[in-house]
Design an enzyme around this catalytic site. Structure first.
Site, short mmCIF file in Angstrom:
data_model
loop_
_atom_site.label_atom_id
_atom_site.label_comp_id
_atom_site.label_asym_id
_atom_site.label_seq_id
_atom_site.Cartn_x
_atom_site.Cartn_y
_atom_site.Cartn_z
N SER A 140 51.28 -5.61 82.16
CA SER A 140 52.05 -4.47 81.61
C SER A 140 52.34 -3.51 82.76
O SER A 140 51.55 -3.43 83.72
CB SER A 140 51.23 -3.75 80.54
OG SER A 140 51.77 -2.46 80.31
N TYR A 149 43.36 0.21 78.38
CA TYR A 149 44.33 -0.89 78.38
C TYR A 149 44.88 -1.08 79.81
O TYR A 149 44.98 -2.21 80.30
CB TYR A 149 45.43 -0.53 77.39
CG TYR A 149 46.62 -1.45 77.28
CD1 TYR A 149 46.57 -2.62 76.53
CD2 TYR A 149 47.84 -1.12 77.89
CE1 TYR A 149 47.69 -3.43 76.39
CE2 TYR A 149 48.96 -1.92 77.75
CZ TYR A 149 48.89 -3.08 77.01
OH TYR A 149 49.99 -3.88 76.86
#
Ligand SMILES: NC(=O)c1ccc[n+]([C@@H]2O[C@H](COP(=O)([O-])OP(=O)(O)OC[C@H]3O[C@@H](n4cnc5c(N)ncnc54)[C@H](OP(=O)(O)O)[C@@H]3O)[C@@H](O)[C@H]2O)c1
Length: 261
Positions: free
Chosen positions: A156, A169
């Site tokens: 990501s 995350y």
């Protein structure tokens, strides 16, 4: 890639295994990007093994449409033994593994850092980092027997730029990019390529909580002036898996419309 010779070497191909059929493991193939990848790989003639925590209409429909080529099981990324068992089941069913797409991830319970509970931090790291690492190890061991394979991890842009509210995350995704580079060195001599795709925002269940205001902001900061479709992220995976990427390993390909440039 996994041919009958490989299957024989593994000694595990079931009677229904088609010779020469390539085998992919895709984590989180029940919806979003994972489901798209499952569909594409099946259409290209791969056998596909996938898991998620729960089944849905897509899983049921695909099971019915491709009973010989599609395997789904309920597995939680946090259950490390279940991940290893899943890889064993896949190998037994299809005779080997040619490709792992580390796709599944979760934002469940991960919010602002200062108020994050320690158990939620640990769970976030287990699901988004330890689970994928254990899955990668189990698949790479199978690939190493055939001296070929590919691993593509979905990272990501949170791994490469700071965004509020996704610290744990982001840490997990940055860890996955790190292991991608390290494994490319360790597994390259075994003819196993290891890369990651680093998407910017695209619409999926993972991003349903993103407000309209934030969507407008994201579009405004993106040079291409829009968000990606899941198809555009899947295209990068398809490229890495294709022969056109045969000399690419240890790389993280950013697909974000330029928002991080
Ligand atoms: N959407 C974005 O804007 C965006 C941006 C950058 C990167 N990414 C990355 O792209 C990948 C795919 O995301 P997506 O947007 O397609 O997500 P999604 O629509 O939420 O799908 C996630 C998939 O993973 C499964 N999953 C989630 N947690 C799991 C767990 N603990 N154990 C097993 N399976 C689990 C889900 O099924 P169950 O819930 O039933 O388990 C589902 O199949 C992820 O790695 C994500 O981090 C997404």
């Amino acid at each position: 890639m996994t041919g009958s010779a490989d299957a024989a070497a593994h000694g595990t191909a079931d009677a229904g295994s088609a010779p020469g059929r390539r085998v992919a493991v895709v984590s989180g193939g029940s919806r979003g990007l994972g489901a798209l990848l499952v569909e594409r790989l099946l259409a290209d003639g791969w056998a596909v093994a996938t898991f998620s925590r729960s089944a849905n209409a897509f899983v049921e429909k695909t099971r019915e449409a491709a009973p010989d080529s599609f395997l789904w099981e309920p597995v939680d990324l946090a259950d490390l033994d279940a991940l290893r068992r899943f890889v064993g089941t896949c190998t037994q069913r299809f005779g080997g593994i040619d490709l792992l797409v580390n796709n599944a991830a979760t934002l469940d319970g991960l919010g602002l850092f200062l108020t994050a509970r320690a158990d939620r931090i640990a769970a976030g790291i287990t699901a988004n980092l330890t689970g994928p690492i254990v899955l990668t190890q189990a698949c790479a061991r199978v690939m190493s027997r055939g001296s070929r394979g590919q691993i593509v991890t979905i990272s990501s842009i949170n791994a490469i730029r700071g965004y509020r509210g996704v610290a744990v995350y982001a840490a997990a995704k940055a860890g996955l990019d790190g292991i991608t580079r390290s494994l490319a060195r360790e597994l390259g001599p075994l003819n196993i390529r290891v890369n990651s795709v680093v998407p910017g925002f695209f619409d999926s269940e993972l991003t349903t909580d993103v407000t309209d205001t934030n969507r407008v902001r994201i579009r405004g900061r993106t040079p291409l002036g829009r968000v990606a479709s899941a198809d555009e992220i899947a295209d990068a995976v398809s490229f890495l898996v294709s022969p056109h990427a045969s000399f690419i390993t240890g790389q993280s390909i950013v697909v974000d419309g330029g928002i991080t440039c």
